[in-house]
Design a protein around this motif. Structure first.
Motif, PDB file in Angstrom:
ATOM      1  N   TYR A  20       0.828  -1.199   0.000  1.00 58.81           N
ATOM      2  CA  TYR A  20       0.000   0.000   0.000  1.00 58.81           C
ATOM      3  C   TYR A  20       0.873   1.262   0.000  1.00 58.81           C
ATOM      4  O   TYR A  20       0.664   2.178  -0.793  1.00 58.81           O
ATOM      5  CB  TYR A  20      -0.940  -0.001   1.210  1.00 58.81           C
ATOM      6  CG  TYR A  20      -1.700   1.287   1.361  1.00 58.81           C
ATOM      7  CD1 TYR A  20      -2.681   1.644   0.448  1.00 58.81           C
ATOM      8  CD2 TYR A  20      -1.408   2.174   2.393  1.00 58.81           C
ATOM      9  CE1 TYR A  20      -3.357   2.850   0.558  1.00 58.81           C
ATOM     10  CE2 TYR A  20      -2.082   3.377   2.510  1.00 58.81           C
ATOM     11  CZ  TYR A  20      -3.061   3.720   1.593  1.00 58.81           C
ATOM     12  OH  TYR A  20      -3.724   4.915   1.695  1.00 58.81           O
ATOM     13  N   MET A  21       1.870   1.302   0.922  1.00 61.80           N
ATOM     14  CA  MET A  21       2.707   2.485   1.058  1.00 61.80           C
ATOM     15  C   MET A  21       4.038   2.099   1.701  1.00 61.80           C
ATOM     16  O   MET A  21       4.101   1.163   2.495  1.00 61.80           O
ATOM     17  CB  MET A  21       2.027   3.539   1.937  1.00 61.80           C
ATOM     18  CG  MET A  21       2.850   4.804   2.140  1.00 61.80           C
ATOM     19  SD  MET A  21       2.006   6.133   3.053  1.00 61.80           S
ATOM     20  CE  MET A  21       2.003   5.484   4.707  1.00 61.80           C
ATOM     21  N   VAL A  22       5.083   2.863   1.371  1.00 65.00           N
ATOM     22  CA  VAL A  22       6.392   2.706   2.012  1.00 65.00           C
ATOM     23  C   VAL A  22       6.851   4.092   2.454  1.00 65.00           C
ATOM     24  O   VAL A  22       6.754   5.058   1.690  1.00 65.00           O
ATOM     25  CB  VAL A  22       7.439   2.089   1.055  1.00 65.00           C
ATOM     26  CG1 VAL A  22       8.792   1.966   1.740  1.00 65.00           C
ATOM     27  CG2 VAL A  22       6.972   0.732   0.542  1.00 65.00           C
ATOM     28  N   TYR A  52       3.877  -0.651   4.635  1.00 60.38           N
ATOM     29  CA  TYR A  52       2.456  -0.852   4.940  1.00 60.38           C
ATOM     30  C   TYR A  52       1.865  -1.753   3.855  1.00 60.38           C
ATOM     31  O   TYR A  52       1.788  -1.360   2.698  1.00 60.38           O
ATOM     32  CB  TYR A  52       1.710   0.481   4.948  1.00 60.38           C
ATOM     33  CG  TYR A  52       2.132   1.418   6.053  1.00 60.38           C
ATOM     34  CD1 TYR A  52       1.385   1.535   7.217  1.00 60.38           C
ATOM     35  CD2 TYR A  52       3.280   2.193   5.937  1.00 60.38           C
ATOM     36  CE1 TYR A  52       1.757   2.397   8.232  1.00 60.38           C
ATOM     37  CE2 TYR A  52       3.670   3.060   6.941  1.00 60.38           C
ATOM     38  CZ  TYR A  52       2.900   3.154   8.091  1.00 60.38           C
ATOM     39  OH  TYR A  52       3.285   4.018   9.090  1.00 60.38           O
ATOM     40  N   ARG A  53       1.440  -2.938   4.219  1.00 61.84           N
ATOM     41  CA  ARG A  53       0.875  -3.873   3.236  1.00 61.84           C
ATOM     42  C   ARG A  53      -0.545  -3.498   2.837  1.00 61.84           C
ATOM     43  O   ARG A  53      -0.987  -3.828   1.744  1.00 61.84           O
ATOM     44  CB  ARG A  53       0.917  -5.291   3.773  1.00 61.84           C
ATOM     45  CG  ARG A  53       2.333  -5.771   3.974  1.00 61.84           C
ATOM     46  CD  ARG A  53       2.399  -7.242   4.280  1.00 61.84           C
ATOM     47  NE  ARG A  53       3.752  -7.661   4.513  1.00 61.84           N
ATOM     48  CZ  ARG A  53       4.648  -7.900   3.577  1.00 61.84           C
ATOM     49  NH1 ARG A  53       4.309  -7.744   2.326  1.00 61.84           N
ATOM     50  NH2 ARG A  53       5.869  -8.274   3.881  1.00 61.84           N
ATOM     51  N   ALA A  54      -1.267  -2.817   3.727  1.00 60.00           N
ATOM     52  CA  ALA A  54      -2.645  -2.388   3.454  1.00 60.00           C
ATOM     53  C   ALA A  54      -2.892  -1.076   4.176  1.00 60.00           C
ATOM     54  O   ALA A  54      -2.218  -0.759   5.163  1.00 60.00           O
ATOM     55  CB  ALA A  54      -3.637  -3.447   3.928  1.00 60.00           C
ATOM     56  N   GLN A  55      -3.873  -0.324   3.702  1.00 64.68           N
ATOM     57  CA  GLN A  55      -4.234   0.936   4.337  1.00 64.68           C
ATOM     58  C   GLN A  55      -4.651   0.678   5.772  1.00 64.68           C
ATOM     59  O   GLN A  55      -5.452  -0.212   6.052  1.00 64.68           O
ATOM     60  CB  GLN A  55      -5.362   1.609   3.571  1.00 64.68           C
ATOM     61  CG  GLN A  55      -5.689   2.992   4.063  1.00 64.68           C
ATOM     62  CD  GLN A  55      -6.710   3.693   3.183  1.00 64.68           C
ATOM     63  OE1 GLN A  55      -7.243   3.122   2.240  1.00 64.68           O
ATOM     64  NE2 GLN A  55      -6.978   4.942   3.493  1.00 64.68           N
ATOM     65  N   GLY A  56      -4.088   1.437   6.710  1.00 69.42           N
ATOM     66  CA  GLY A  56      -4.423   1.303   8.115  1.00 69.42           C
ATOM     67  C   GLY A  56      -3.720   0.162   8.830  1.00 69.42           C
ATOM     68  O   GLY A  56      -3.884  -0.004  10.032  1.00 69.42           O
ATOM     69  N   ALA A  57      -2.921  -0.616   8.117  1.00 67.28           N
ATOM     70  CA  ALA A  57      -2.215  -1.747   8.723  1.00 67.28           C
ATOM     71  C   ALA A  57      -1.030  -1.249   9.551  1.00 67.28           C
ATOM     72  O   ALA A  57      -0.511  -0.160   9.326  1.00 67.28           O
ATOM     73  CB  ALA A  57      -1.712  -2.700   7.643  1.00 67.28           C
ATOM     74  N   THR A  58      -0.604  -2.064  10.494  1.00 64.86           N
ATOM     75  CA  THR A  58       0.605  -1.776  11.252  1.00 64.86           C
ATOM     76  C   THR A  58       1.794  -2.002  10.320  1.00 64.86           C
ATOM     77  O   THR A  58       1.867  -3.038   9.657  1.00 64.86           O
ATOM     78  CB  THR A  58       0.705  -2.716  12.476  1.00 64.86           C
ATOM     79  OG1 THR A  58      -0.441  -2.509  13.297  1.00 64.86           O
ATOM     80  CG2 THR A  58       1.972  -2.442  13.275  1.00 64.86           C
ATOM     81  N   PRO A  59       2.728  -1.050  10.262  1.00 69.56           N
ATOM     82  CA  PRO A  59       3.839  -1.210   9.320  1.00 69.56           C
ATOM     83  C   PRO A  59       4.875  -2.232   9.790  1.00 69.56           C
ATOM     84  O   PRO A  59       5.094  -2.411  10.987  1.00 69.56           O
ATOM     85  CB  PRO A  59       4.459   0.186   9.270  1.00 69.56           C
ATOM     86  CG  PRO A  59       4.160   0.766  10.617  1.00 69.56           C
ATOM     87  CD  PRO A  59       2.798   0.219  10.985  1.00 69.56           C
ATOM     88  N   GLU A  60       5.497  -2.874   8.823  1.00 70.34           N
ATOM     89  CA  GLU A  60       6.670  -3.695   9.080  1.00 70.34           C
ATOM     90  C   GLU A  60       7.854  -2.747   8.943  1.00 70.34           C
ATOM     91  O   GLU A  60       7.921  -1.968   7.995  1.00 70.34           O
ATOM     92  CB  GLU A  60       6.769  -4.796   8.028  1.00 70.34           C
ATOM     93  CG  GLU A  60       8.058  -5.569   8.087  1.00 70.34           C
ATOM     94  CD  GLU A  60       8.228  -6.544   6.933  1.00 70.34           C
ATOM     95  OE1 GLU A  60       9.268  -7.214   6.906  1.00 70.34           O
ATOM     96  OE2 GLU A  60       7.350  -6.618   6.060  1.00 70.34           O
TER      97      GLU A  60
END
Length: 84
Positions: A20-22, A52-60
Protein backbone atom coordinates in the motif's frame (compact mmCIF):
# COMPACT_ATOMS: atom_id res chain seq x y z
CA UNK A 1 -4.47 -0.42 -6.61
CA UNK A 2 -1.03 -1.13 -5.15
CA UNK A 3 2.49 0.22 -5.23
CA UNK A 4 5.16 -2.05 -6.69
CA UNK A 5 8.09 -1.99 -4.23
CA UNK A 6 11.58 -3.41 -4.67
CA UNK A 7 14.41 -3.40 -2.15
CA UNK A 8 17.83 -4.18 -3.61
CA UNK A 9 21.32 -4.46 -2.09
CA UNK A 10 24.58 -4.96 -3.98
CA UNK A 11 24.33 -8.68 -3.14
CA UNK A 12 20.71 -9.46 -4.02
CA UNK A 13 17.09 -8.55 -4.57
CA UNK A 14 15.69 -8.51 -1.02
CA UNK A 15 12.02 -7.75 -1.76
CA UNK A 16 9.77 -7.40 -4.77
CA UNK A 17 6.10 -7.05 -3.85
CA UNK A 18 2.90 -5.07 -4.07
CA UNK A 19 2.25 -2.89 -1.01
CA UNK A 20 0.00 0.00 0.00
CA UNK A 21 2.71 2.48 1.06
CA UNK A 22 6.39 2.71 2.01
CA UNK A 23 7.93 5.43 4.20
CA UNK A 24 11.60 5.98 3.32
CA UNK A 25 14.24 7.69 5.52
CA UNK A 26 15.45 10.35 3.06
CA UNK A 27 18.46 12.52 3.81
CA UNK A 28 16.17 15.59 3.74
CA UNK A 29 13.52 13.86 5.87
CA UNK A 30 11.21 10.87 5.75
CA UNK A 31 8.85 10.60 2.77
CA UNK A 32 5.92 8.32 2.03
CA UNK A 33 5.28 6.77 -1.37
CA UNK A 34 1.86 5.60 -2.57
CA UNK A 35 0.91 4.31 -6.01
CA UNK A 36 0.82 7.16 -8.53
CA UNK A 37 3.50 9.22 -6.75
CA UNK A 38 5.28 11.74 -8.99
CA UNK A 39 8.71 10.66 -10.28
CA UNK A 40 11.31 11.36 -7.61
CA UNK A 41 14.87 10.46 -6.61
CA UNK A 42 16.51 10.84 -3.21
CA UNK A 43 19.51 9.74 -1.25
CA UNK A 44 18.59 7.87 1.91
CA UNK A 45 20.11 7.93 5.37
CA UNK A 46 20.61 5.05 7.77
CA UNK A 47 17.24 4.25 9.29
CA UNK A 48 14.24 2.01 8.77
CA UNK A 49 11.78 1.54 5.95
CA UNK A 50 8.16 1.36 7.11
CA UNK A 51 6.26 -0.99 4.82
CA UNK A 52 2.46 -0.85 4.94
CA UNK A 53 0.88 -3.87 3.24
CA UNK A 54 -2.64 -2.39 3.45
CA UNK A 55 -4.23 0.94 4.34
CA UNK A 56 -4.42 1.30 8.11
CA UNK A 57 -2.22 -1.75 8.72
CA UNK A 58 0.60 -1.78 11.25
CA UNK A 59 3.84 -1.21 9.32
CA UNK A 60 6.67 -3.70 9.08
CA UNK A 61 9.96 -1.92 9.78
CA UNK A 62 13.13 -2.95 8.04
CA UNK A 63 16.49 -1.37 8.99
CA UNK A 64 18.60 -0.18 6.05
CA UNK A 65 21.96 1.52 5.62
CA UNK A 66 22.41 4.35 3.10
CA UNK A 67 21.67 4.29 -0.60
CA UNK A 68 19.16 5.78 -3.02
CA UNK A 69 15.42 5.66 -3.64
CA UNK A 70 13.75 6.10 -7.02
CA UNK A 71 10.05 6.52 -7.71
CA UNK A 72 8.94 6.14 -11.32
CA UNK A 73 5.90 4.93 -13.27
CA UNK A 74 6.77 1.32 -12.34
CA UNK A 75 6.84 1.97 -8.58
CA UNK A 76 9.46 2.46 -5.84
CA UNK A 77 12.95 0.99 -5.92
CA UNK A 78 15.21 1.34 -2.88
CA UNK A 79 18.88 0.65 -3.55
CA UNK A 80 20.31 0.17 -0.05
CA UNK A 81 23.94 -0.37 0.86
CA UNK A 82 22.76 -3.10 3.21
CA UNK A 83 19.84 -4.35 5.27
CA UNK A 84 19.89 -5.78 8.77
Amino acid sequence: MALHFELVTPERLVRSEEVYMVVVPGTEGDFGVLEGHAPFMSTIRDGSLSIYRAQGATPETLPITGGFAEVNAKGLTVLAEQTA
